[in-house]
Write an enzyme that holds these catalytic residues in place. Structure first.
Site, mmCIF file in Angstrom:
data_model
loop_
_atom_site.group_PDB
_atom_site.id
_atom_site.type_symbol
_atom_site.label_atom_id
_atom_site.label_comp_id
_atom_site.label_asym_id
_atom_site.label_seq_id
_atom_site.Cartn_x
_atom_site.Cartn_y
_atom_site.Cartn_z
ATOM 1 N N LYS A 44 -13.278 2.467 0.548
ATOM 2 C CA LYS A 44 -13.016 2.374 1.989
ATOM 3 C C LYS A 44 -14.309 2.693 2.749
ATOM 4 O O LYS A 44 -14.829 3.802 2.663
ATOM 5 C CB LYS A 44 -11.900 3.334 2.377
ATOM 6 C CG LYS A 44 -10.561 2.985 1.731
ATOM 7 C CD LYS A 44 -9.522 4.063 1.929
ATOM 8 C CE LYS A 44 -9.084 4.198 3.375
ATOM 9 N NZ LYS A 44 -7.981 5.194 3.507
ATOM 10 N N THR A 99 -6.728 -1.467 10.021
ATOM 11 C CA THR A 99 -6.598 -0.543 11.153
ATOM 12 C C THR A 99 -6.261 -1.254 12.465
ATOM 13 O O THR A 99 -7.046 -2.065 12.969
ATOM 14 C CB THR A 99 -7.867 0.311 11.371
ATOM 15 O OG1 THR A 99 -8.291 0.858 10.128
ATOM 16 C CG2 THR A 99 -7.567 1.450 12.331
ATOM 17 N N ARG A 129 -10.254 18.368 9.296
ATOM 18 C CA ARG A 129 -9.250 18.569 10.335
ATOM 19 C C ARG A 129 -9.338 19.963 10.948
ATOM 20 O O ARG A 129 -9.902 20.886 10.350
ATOM 21 C CB ARG A 129 -7.836 18.386 9.753
ATOM 22 C CG ARG A 129 -7.560 17.017 9.191
ATOM 23 C CD ARG A 129 -6.135 16.924 8.649
ATOM 24 N NE ARG A 129 -5.857 15.636 8.033
ATOM 25 C CZ ARG A 129 -5.452 14.558 8.691
ATOM 26 N NH1 ARG A 129 -5.271 14.627 10.002
ATOM 27 N NH2 ARG A 129 -5.224 13.423 8.066
ATOM 28 N N ARG A 164 0.847 -1.199 0.000
ATOM 29 C CA ARG A 164 0.000 0.000 0.000
ATOM 30 C C ARG A 164 0.881 1.248 0.000
ATOM 31 O O ARG A 164 1.766 1.401 0.831
ATOM 32 C CB ARG A 164 -0.898 -0.007 1.236
ATOM 33 C CG ARG A 164 -1.658 1.298 1.492
ATOM 34 C CD ARG A 164 -2.528 1.149 2.730
ATOM 35 N NE ARG A 164 -3.175 2.382 3.133
ATOM 36 C CZ ARG A 164 -2.873 3.068 4.226
ATOM 37 N NH1 ARG A 164 -1.879 2.641 5.029
ATOM 38 N NH2 ARG A 164 -3.515 4.170 4.536
#
Length: 473
Positions: A219, A280, A73, A32
């Site tokens: 995802k 994860t 963010r 990845r």
């Protein structure tokens, strides 16, 4: 042979030729490239190096480019850090830029924030480590009160408990990275934070326009994506594969809900004939430890027993101290779980009727492999990898060998559970040629039976229509 595949993230800790070679030998099937970090030139250099090593090692690995996506963010704080206590009051303001404000008045890079939340909502910062309760909204300012204790740093992510903060799935940076992915000829592109099938359809259009032929991994990390089963199914169908991205998804829906949802997403992906990656914190402790915790061992094993195609490592290999040891430990754990009986049998979709001859042949092959005594392998001559993908949706302890003349297909099927790629040296290989290759590699012996699927028109896509049972002489 280990059937569950391993995805490893490339980063500073493992970008040398020696380490990447050791990781491939330890069992990495997919590398990845995380476009959230590093430059395009760095990723191109890593891509070429991995391709070169795979050629030297005479094996196939897939390359997955992971788009950054619209992570919401905080802006850069005006101070180094903010210490939060229960009851600390903060104002989130979309009008403030980086470095503006103070320790109680901070900027956010998500312009619709004030229109997306209301009094009583819970905002989760830094992957859920910090919680803010919304008190009121006034214009572009969101007044909050801390419900937790901790240190808040610049550029930390923001989620809303239950979802609802949804920026467009592709950013300007993502579009530039799609162009780089086309140049690198990546096998897969992961689209971050899709809310619906429409986001994947848009991404596919952008990829095609850029000349990128990578398959799309969606995802699953937004609450909106999993709110309704039909909506989730549409999203899965729009993808070529999916990733259970447990970080942001767990933050938005809560870890308790994530447990069952992981199993559900994996099940639906297999039913809908899509490969699925579980990701994860799978072996998070190995960032700094040479051995995993037993909880991590069980986490990996549960994903294997759920039927995932692949398990993924992020910081463990990208920045951790023990990238090779982590791969070795994960491979052992996968193999251990695969020895459990439920990981080697299938329901065979006996209640299903099939729309295509190709699927009928694929399902018949796996059923026969699990019931015919003496069968040691399934062999498929495949142009696109579609037949072996269908086979890999059913659980079996029999390896599936994909013979293909297309290098892209050989790389791509490296993600599929239980599938192992072998290059055809000729465009029209004879059955006996395939058997000799398997014998030479010690994969079958005289007296073994193999199942072979093939089309009567070699070189034609999606035309598998024949199943043979062959005795090895």
């Amino acid at each position: 042979m280990r059937r569950t595949k391993i995805v490893a993230t490339v980063g500073p800790a493992c970008e040398s030729r020696e380490t990447l070679t050791a990781m491939i030998r330890a069992g990495v099937n997919v590398f990845r490239l995380n476009f959230s970090h590093g430059t395009a030139d760095e990723h191109k250099a890593r891509c070429q190096l991995i391709r070169d090593i795979a050629t030297e090692e005479k094996c196939y690995v897939a390359l997955l480019g992971d788009l950054q996506g619209p992570k919401i963010r905080l802006r850069t704080l005006a101070v180094d850090a903010i210490e939060l206590a229960v009851g600390t009051e903060l104002i989130l303001d979309t009008r403030l830029g980086d470095g503006e404000g103070n320790d109680r008045h901070i900027g956010v890079d998500y312009e619709p924030l004030a229109r997306s939340v209301a009094a009583g909502d819970t905002l989760l910062l830094d992957d859920g480590r910090l919680r803010l309760t919304v008190q009121k909204v006034d214009g572009e300012q969101v007044f909050c009160r801390s419900a937790s204790i901790g240190t808040l740093l610049s550029r930390k992510g923001i989620n809303r408990l239950g979802g609802g903060l949804s920026a467009p799935a592709l950013t300007e940076k993502d579009l530039a990275d799609i162009g780089h992915a086309a140049e690198m000829k990546l096998d897969y592109i992961a689209v971050s934070f899709p809310s619906s099938a429409a986001d994947i359809i848009d991404a596919r259009t952008r990829l095609q326009a850029a000349g990128c032929h990578a398959h799309i991994i969606g995802k699953i990390e937004r609450a909106e994506a999993v709110a309704e089963e039909d909506h989730l199914d549409e999203l899965i169908r729009a993808c070529d594969g999916v990733m259970v991205a447990r970080g942001d998804l767990g933050v938005e829906i809560g870890d308790a809900s994530l447990i069952g949802l992981q199993k559900h997403i994996i099940k639906r992906s297999r039913v809908l004939n899509r490969p699925v990656i579980t990701a994860t914190q799978m072996m998070e402790s190995m960032i700094s430890s040479p051995i995993p915790t037993r909880a991590e061992v069980f986490d990996v094993a549960n994903a294997v027993l759920d039927g995932t195609d692949a398990v993924m490592l992020s910081a463990e290999t990208a920045s951790g101290r023990y990238p090779v040891e982590t791969i070795e430990a994960m491979a052992r754990n996968c193999e251990g779980a695969e020895r459990y009986p439920s990981a080697r049998k299938s329901s065979y979709r006996l209640e299903r009727t099939f729309d295509s001859v190709e699927e009928t042949i694929a399902m018949s092959a796996v059923y026969a492999a699990n019931h015919q005594q003496g069968v040691k392998a399934i062999v498929s001559m495949t142009e696109t990898g579609r037949t072996v993908l269908l086979m890999s949706r059913l659980t079996s302890g029999i390896p599936i060998f994909a013979f293909s003349r297309n290098v892209e297909t050989c790389n791509r099927v490296s993600l599929y559970r239980g599938v192992f790629a072998i290059s055809s040296e000729t465009a029209d290989p004879h059955i006996s040629d395939c058997i000799e290759v398997l014998k030479a590699r010690g994969l079958v012996d005289a007296g073994d039976s193999i199942l072979m699927t093939i089309g009567d028109q070699i070189g034609v896509d999606n035309h598998t229509n024949t199943l043979k049972i062959i005795k090895v002489h």
